[in-house]
Design an enzyme around this catalytic site. Sequence first.
Site, PDB file in Angstrom:
ATOM      1  N   HIS A 139      -9.118 -22.537  13.819  1.00  0.00           N
ATOM      2  CA  HIS A 139      -8.083 -23.571  13.748  1.00  0.00           C
ATOM      3  C   HIS A 139      -8.634 -24.986  13.638  1.00  0.00           C
ATOM      4  CE1 HIS A 139      -4.791 -20.863  14.275  1.00  0.00           C
ATOM      5  NE2 HIS A 139      -5.143 -20.491  15.482  1.00  0.00           N
ATOM      6  N   GLU A 152      -4.319 -11.884  22.613  1.00  0.00           N
ATOM      7  CA  GLU A 152      -3.346 -12.970  22.416  1.00  0.00           C
ATOM      8  C   GLU A 152      -2.057 -12.506  21.742  1.00  0.00           C
ATOM      9  OE1 GLU A 152      -5.200 -15.962  19.981  1.00  0.00           O
ATOM     10  OE2 GLU A 152      -6.133 -14.487  18.653  1.00  0.00           O
ATOM     11  N   ALA A 205      -2.124 -19.969  24.395  1.00  0.00           N
ATOM     12  CA  ALA A 205      -1.017 -20.462  23.575  1.00  0.00           C
ATOM     13  C   ALA A 205      -0.368 -19.315  22.798  1.00  0.00           C
ATOM     14  CB  ALA A 205      -1.514 -21.549  22.624  1.00  0.00           C
ATOM     15  N   ASP A 206      -1.190 -18.545  22.065  1.00  0.00           N
ATOM     16  CA  ASP A 206      -0.634 -17.428  21.305  1.00  0.00           C
ATOM     17  C   ASP A 206      -0.084 -16.343  22.223  1.00  0.00           C
ATOM     18  OD1 ASP A 206      -0.829 -17.964  18.471  1.00  0.00           O
ATOM     19  OD2 ASP A 206      -2.989 -17.943  18.725  1.00  0.00           O
TER      20      ASP A 206
END
Length: 262
Positions: free
Chosen positions: A50, A152, A177-178
């Site tokens: 990312h 994730e 987050a995921d």
Amino acid sequence: MSTAPGPGEFAARLRRREPLVGYWIALDNPAGTERIAGLGYDYIGVDGQHGVLHQPGWQSAMLAVDARGRSAGVIRVPSPDPVAIGVALDTGARAVIVPMVESAEQTRTVVRACRHHPVGTRSLGGPVRAEVRLGSVPAEIDEQVACIVMIETAAALDDLEAICATEGLDAVYVGPADLSAALGARFFGDPAAADALEAALVRIKDAARRNGIACGIHVLDGENAAKRLAEGFTFVTVSSDITHLQQAAAAHLVAARGLGTV
């Protein structure tokens, strides 16, 4: 003379499940990476998924990390693609973090991509940068390289025990987050998913411990890093260079203008 463990011991320390603290690099900025690599973090994670640091910059980042001789260089590859894993390891990375792994079958493919014949499918690189750091004997190279997969997604949670039991896997790593999104969060930090996230973290830690592998997590700051280590995570990665750059610049702007808060 310092007696601190060197970067060459990273894989062995991870397999022993020693507490390790890392830092995250998202910017293609070798000079900045070199500065951070001299601070004493156990490892420097370079984001090839990312961040803005894409494949041509991986080797420069590993050179910057190794220049200080203190931290191990780790690369998060873009996907479970064995080709990307091989490229990352050829730069001299001491470990790869592989995102979006959802099954034990996928995990076996990833592990084999990190190991040479006869136990794996990694191509022997020859005179590339990895040889300078890790040597040219395949079995000895494999001992110095750690394989880490991310947990994730909902599918990964469903197959968690089998993933953790995969022979040759060194660690699992939580992308909060995921994982939060997979558990129904509308955004990272959504309080509606907080309890489900914490329950999932306990499941992941317990599965890793039962199978004798390390378990890591990405955190927002040093305070949360200490908290997660105290809870039983064995390695933690702190925030990122791009986040801290923005935070520092904003804080100085507040101070200069007397604004109180941004």
